[in-house]
Design a protein around this motif. Structure first.
Motif, PDB file in Angstrom:
ATOM      1  N   THR A  84     -47.296  24.850  32.011  1.00 40.86           N
ATOM      2  CA  THR A  84     -47.865  24.591  33.332  1.00 40.86           C
ATOM      3  C   THR A  84     -46.771  24.256  34.342  1.00 40.86           C
ATOM      4  O   THR A  84     -46.957  24.450  35.534  1.00 40.86           O
ATOM      5  N   GLU A  92     -44.050  25.818  34.830  1.00 36.71           N
ATOM      6  CA  GLU A  92     -43.659  27.063  35.496  1.00 36.71           C
ATOM      7  C   GLU A  92     -44.658  27.434  36.569  1.00 36.71           C
ATOM      8  O   GLU A  92     -44.286  27.861  37.664  1.00 36.71           O
ATOM      9  N   VAL A  93     -45.947  27.262  36.240  1.00 36.36           N
ATOM     10  CA  VAL A  93     -46.974  27.589  37.223  1.00 36.36           C
ATOM     11  C   VAL A  93     -46.798  26.705  38.458  1.00 36.36           C
ATOM     12  O   VAL A  93     -46.919  27.162  39.588  1.00 36.36           O
ATOM     13  N   LEU A  94     -46.470  25.429  38.218  1.00 37.69           N
ATOM     14  CA  LEU A  94     -46.255  24.508  39.340  1.00 37.69           C
ATOM     15  C   LEU A  94     -45.034  24.921  40.149  1.00 37.69           C
ATOM     16  O   LEU A  94     -45.035  24.879  41.376  1.00 37.69           O
ATOM     17  N   LEU A  95     -43.970  25.339  39.436  1.00 42.07           N
ATOM     18  CA  LEU A  95     -42.738  25.709  40.134  1.00 42.07           C
ATOM     19  C   LEU A  95     -42.910  26.993  40.931  1.00 42.07           C
ATOM     20  O   LEU A  95     -42.261  27.183  41.957  1.00 42.07           O
ATOM     21  N   VAL A  96     -43.775  27.883  40.459  1.00 40.80           N
ATOM     22  CA  VAL A  96     -44.023  29.119  41.198  1.00 40.80           C
ATOM     23  C   VAL A  96     -44.870  28.840  42.441  1.00 40.80           C
ATOM     24  O   VAL A  96     -44.766  29.522  43.439  1.00 40.80           O
ATOM     25  N   SER A  97     -45.680  27.789  42.362  1.00 39.33           N
ATOM     26  CA  SER A  97     -46.580  27.465  43.469  1.00 39.33           C
ATOM     27  C   SER A  97     -45.802  26.947  44.679  1.00 39.33           C
ATOM     28  O   SER A  97     -44.617  26.636  44.572  1.00 39.33           O
ATOM     29  N   PRO A  98     -46.457  26.826  45.826  1.00 37.43           N
ATOM     30  CA  PRO A  98     -45.744  26.343  47.020  1.00 37.43           C
ATOM     31  C   PRO A  98     -45.347  24.869  46.943  1.00 37.43           C
ATOM     32  O   PRO A  98     -44.685  24.369  47.843  1.00 37.43           O
ATOM     33  N   LEU A  99     -45.756  24.161  45.885  1.00 41.55           N
ATOM     34  CA  LEU A  99     -45.332  22.762  45.758  1.00 41.55           C
ATOM     35  C   LEU A  99     -43.822  22.706  45.664  1.00 41.55           C
ATOM     36  O   LEU A  99     -43.208  23.510  44.961  1.00 41.55           O
ATOM     37  N   ARG A 100     -43.226  21.729  46.362  1.00 40.26           N
ATOM     38  CA  ARG A 100     -41.786  21.562  46.237  1.00 40.26           C
ATOM     39  C   ARG A 100     -41.489  20.722  45.006  1.00 40.26           C
ATOM     40  O   ARG A 100     -42.299  19.871  44.649  1.00 40.26           O
ATOM     41  N   CYS A 159     -40.299  35.741  40.053  1.00 38.08           N
ATOM     42  CA  CYS A 159     -41.109  34.610  40.538  1.00 38.08           C
ATOM     43  C   CYS A 159     -40.263  33.514  41.163  1.00 38.08           C
ATOM     44  O   CYS A 159     -40.801  32.561  41.713  1.00 38.08           O
ATOM     45  N   LEU A 166     -38.273  31.585  39.306  1.00 37.40           N
ATOM     46  CA  LEU A 166     -38.077  30.509  38.332  1.00 37.40           C
ATOM     47  C   LEU A 166     -36.655  30.495  37.807  1.00 37.40           C
ATOM     48  O   LEU A 166     -36.201  29.527  37.226  1.00 37.40           O
ATOM     49  N   LYS A 226     -43.843  32.151  48.136  1.00 42.16           N
ATOM     50  CA  LYS A 226     -44.611  31.443  47.114  1.00 42.16           C
ATOM     51  C   LYS A 226     -46.110  31.397  47.385  1.00 42.16           C
ATOM     52  O   LYS A 226     -46.920  31.411  46.474  1.00 42.16           O
ATOM     53  N   TYR A 284     -49.105  33.585  39.453  1.00 44.59           N
ATOM     54  CA  TYR A 284     -48.326  33.718  38.230  1.00 44.59           C
ATOM     55  C   TYR A 284     -49.125  33.195  37.056  1.00 44.59           C
ATOM     56  O   TYR A 284     -49.789  32.172  37.141  1.00 44.59           O
ATOM     57  N   SER A 318     -51.392  28.983  30.899  1.00 42.71           N
ATOM     58  CA  SER A 318     -51.228  27.568  31.190  1.00 42.71           C
ATOM     59  C   SER A 318     -52.314  26.936  32.056  1.00 42.71           C
ATOM     60  O   SER A 318     -52.252  26.998  33.273  1.00 42.71           O
ATOM     61  N   TYR A 353     -54.631  23.121  32.148  1.00 42.88           N
ATOM     62  CA  TYR A 353     -54.549  21.769  31.587  1.00 42.88           C
ATOM     63  C   TYR A 353     -55.696  21.547  30.610  1.00 42.88           C
ATOM     64  O   TYR A 353     -56.856  21.607  30.989  1.00 42.88           O
ATOM     65  N   ILE A 369     -53.281  23.055  45.076  1.00 42.88           N
ATOM     66  CA  ILE A 369     -51.842  23.094  45.324  1.00 42.88           C
ATOM     67  C   ILE A 369     -51.452  24.316  46.164  1.00 42.88           C
ATOM     68  O   ILE A 369     -50.357  24.380  46.704  1.00 42.88           O
ATOM     69  N   TYR A 370     -52.373  25.284  46.276  1.00 46.07           N
ATOM     70  CA  TYR A 370     -52.107  26.397  47.192  1.00 46.07           C
ATOM     71  C   TYR A 370     -52.677  26.112  48.578  1.00 46.07           C
ATOM     72  O   TYR A 370     -52.732  26.991  49.430  1.00 46.07           O
TER      73      TYR A 370
END
Lengths: 368, 240
Positions: free
Chosen positions: A203, A205-213, B49, B51, B74, B79, B85, B87, B102-103
């Motif tokens: 998860t 990675e999913v967070l890092l791909v998202s717009p979250l810093r 992506c 990463l 982003k 992805y 993934s 939770y 978060i989007y």
């Protein structure tokens, strides 16, 4: 901001739904403080002793009475001859024998001097030392008191006074130590594990791909733990005060502020570890060895730093808990203000900044 | 949105995970990357992506450099990693809300779209169940639906069908197909050769290099093969 609160909320749900996290967060601190307070305390209570009183006069009776009444000793046997001493100590039934010389009172009056002999079982040297010093303190105390009420010209050959912890309560030592240990473990271990868990699950990675810093991710992870650890600090202090009668002589606000600083320092250490640890196991392992053992053994929590070999004393300088323990002891037991703990505070703050800088660097390296 | 990569390479110490790879993905295309484990598929998708950074080379997404304009890009990509993934100790609904949140999606929109999504997947009754209690197939479909929930223009799927039974795999590819049909660019990796048949265009990778890139039909014709599996076997023989 909306994103951030969503993140913190999610993190709270993780903690609340995970039985293991809840246990670590709320079970362990309470159990540990009670354990350390009651069981592991190195204070002596009801140690068995024997008394050989050759004199059997009023003063020896009063001294014996005072020893027993102190609560540290329990009279196991009244002896009649010196031959009985060795077998009794050997059998382990008593840890200490106190011998009053014949004509104790007479000698005291006539020569201003009388002899008491204390024989202790030193196969356990720490306990023996402690028993002897307790006994000596009690006997001196007796003469001090009687000097005030009577006109007996008495010779006092020693004075022992245990400052700031007059009753030698072990729990006064253990509450600050346990607090440091628990806050350290909770903050550092829980954050590093929870970040490692996201990596394991994919998860992260999913967070890092998202717009979250990344900063938002890290802050979101850490925020719930600041709250949890702070609640814990309050619980521990409350237990110390209400269950063990520990004083808070200094400012409670300062105490809480210092605790918050320590928590933040431990959290940044947790983040630093999580930049390295790929799995929860690794994070747990590093936390255990990097925090638990050094914090317990080298912070002055259990063993005084001054008694350590020089090398270990040097190592103890980099153990954050050492400074925190000093700070809270000063505030709680001595009632000192910020002026007396600013150095320690500064060291903890510096450590925190160093950990944050290191984590930011590691984070960048990871992305290369 | 287009993806253009030019001469990207990625080394981990002495190992070259990607060796001078260039390709272009068109708007609304279903683009497949096929190859055995260790061919560099995951490395490629991670680089696209953002990463992971390539050792050298350039990546443009919709004409923007991936690294210099990361925040612009982003918002517009989705992805899904190999592990679907989600939770596990959050419910289906909590996962939807979190990831949509978060989007930056608004709660009103999340509720409306979320309900439609659950209806479409026919899992309304599982709304408040923990992810941990769902079978793998459902998790995978849900993870995909969540990855495209914020309507990204490009979605990256890293081996989305690994460890899933054949029936679910087929259903899943139908979902992907539909998504691409609606104008979303899909970039997907897999090690199942038969799945290549679904793609508009396929690149076959081994050892960090692209050894073929074309539509499945053209590839089959060119290598005189009946299936993509056969294409790959012939290609592998050529290399040796």
């Amino acid at each position: 901001m909306n994103r951030f609160t969503g993140f913190v909320k999610k993190e709270f749900l993780h903690i609340i739904r995970d039985v293991r996290s809840m246990l670590i967060l709320f079970g362990i601190p309470v159990v540990q403080i009670l354990l350390f307070g009651y069981v592991l305390s190195n204070e002596i209570r009801n140690a068995n002793i024997a008394i050989l009183d050759h004199s059997r006069d009023e003063i020896t009776a009063q001294i014996s009475q005072k020893l027993i009444a102190s609560g540290y000793f329990r009279l196991k046997a009244n002896l009649n001859s010196a031959d009985q001493i060795e077998p009794l100590l050997k059998s382990g039934k008593v840890r200490q024998v106190i011998i009053f010389e014949p004509d104790f009172e007479k000698n005291l009056v006539r020569e201003n001097k009388a002899h008491v002999q204390i024989i202790a079982d030193a196969s356990d040297p720490n306990t023996a030392n402690m028993l002897v010093s307790y006994s000596r303190a009690i006997i001196s105390d007796y003469f001090l008191e009687s000097a005030e009420t009577t006109s007996l010209p008495l010779q006092i050959d020693q004075e022992v006074r245990m400052l700031y912890n007059e009753e030698l309560k072990g729990v006064f030592m253990f509450v600050p130590g346990t607090m440091a240990l628990i806050l350290m473990l909770l903050s550092a271990m829980m954050t590093s594990i929870s970040i490692a868990r996201e990596k394991e699950l994919g998860t992260m990675e999913v967070l890092l791909v998202s717009p979250l810093r990344p900063v938002q991710i890290v802050l979101g992870k850490v925020t719930p733990y600041i709250g949890m650890a702070f609640i814990n600090a309050v619980v521990i202090i409350a237990l110390g005060v209400f269950v063990f009668g520990m004083p808070v002589l200094g400012s409670l606000t300062l105490l809480m502020a210092e605790s918050l600083l320590f928590i933040c320092m431990a959290l940044s250490l947790g983040i630093l570890i999580s930049t390295k640890a790929k799995s929860q196991q690794v994070a747990m392992f590093i936390s255990m060895f990097a925090f638990l053992l050094p914090t317990m053994l080298l912070s002055g929590f259990i063993f005084p730093v001054k008694n350590m070999p020089l090398l270990l004393q040097w190592i103890s300088h980099v153990i954050p808990a050492k400074y925190y323990i000093t700070i809270i002891k000063n505030i709680m037991l001595k009632g000192t203000g910020f002026l007396f703990v600013w150095k320690e505070t500064l060291i903890i703050a510096a450590m925190m900044i160093a950990f944050i800088i290191a984590s930011v660097r590691m984070f960048k390296v990871r992305l290369e | 949105m287009k993806i253009t990569t030019q001469n990207i390479s990625k080394s981990f110490g002495p190992i070259k995970a990607l060796d001078d790879v260039s390709f272009q993905v068109d708007h609304g295309e279903l683009f497949g990357v096929i190859g055995p484990d260790g061919a560099g598929k995951t490395t490629a998708i991670r680089i696209l992506c953002g990463l992971s950074k390539p050792t050298s080379g350039e990546i443009m997404v919709a004409g923007l450099d991936v690294y210099r304009n990361a925040n612009e890009i982003k918002k517009n990509i989705g992805y899904m990693s190999q592990k679907f993934s989600l939770y596990e100790n959050l419910t289906v609904w909590e996962n939807i809300r979190f990831f949509a949140g978060i989007y930056g999606m608004r709660l009103k929109d999340i509720k409306l779209k979320g309900r439609h999504m659950l209806e479409r997947l026919e899992i309304e009754h599982l709304r408040d169940k923990l992810i941990a209690s769902l079978p793998t197939g459902w998790r995978q479909k849900l993870a995909f639906s969540i990855a495209i929930f914020h309507e990204p223009q490009i979605v990256f799927l890293d081996e989305p069908t690994s460890g899933v039974d054949p029936v679910t795999r087929k259903q899943f590819w139908e979902m992907i197909y539909e998504t691409a049909h609606n104008g979303t660019t899909v970039f997907v990796t897999t090690h199942y050769m038969d799945e290549a048949e679904y793609c508009d265009r396929v690149t076959i990778m081994t050892d960090g290099k692209i050894i073929a890139l074309d539509t499945p039909e053209q590839l089959k014709e060119h290598y005189n093969a009946k299936s993509m599996d056969e294409v790959f076997r012939k290609l592998a023989r050529n290399i040796e």
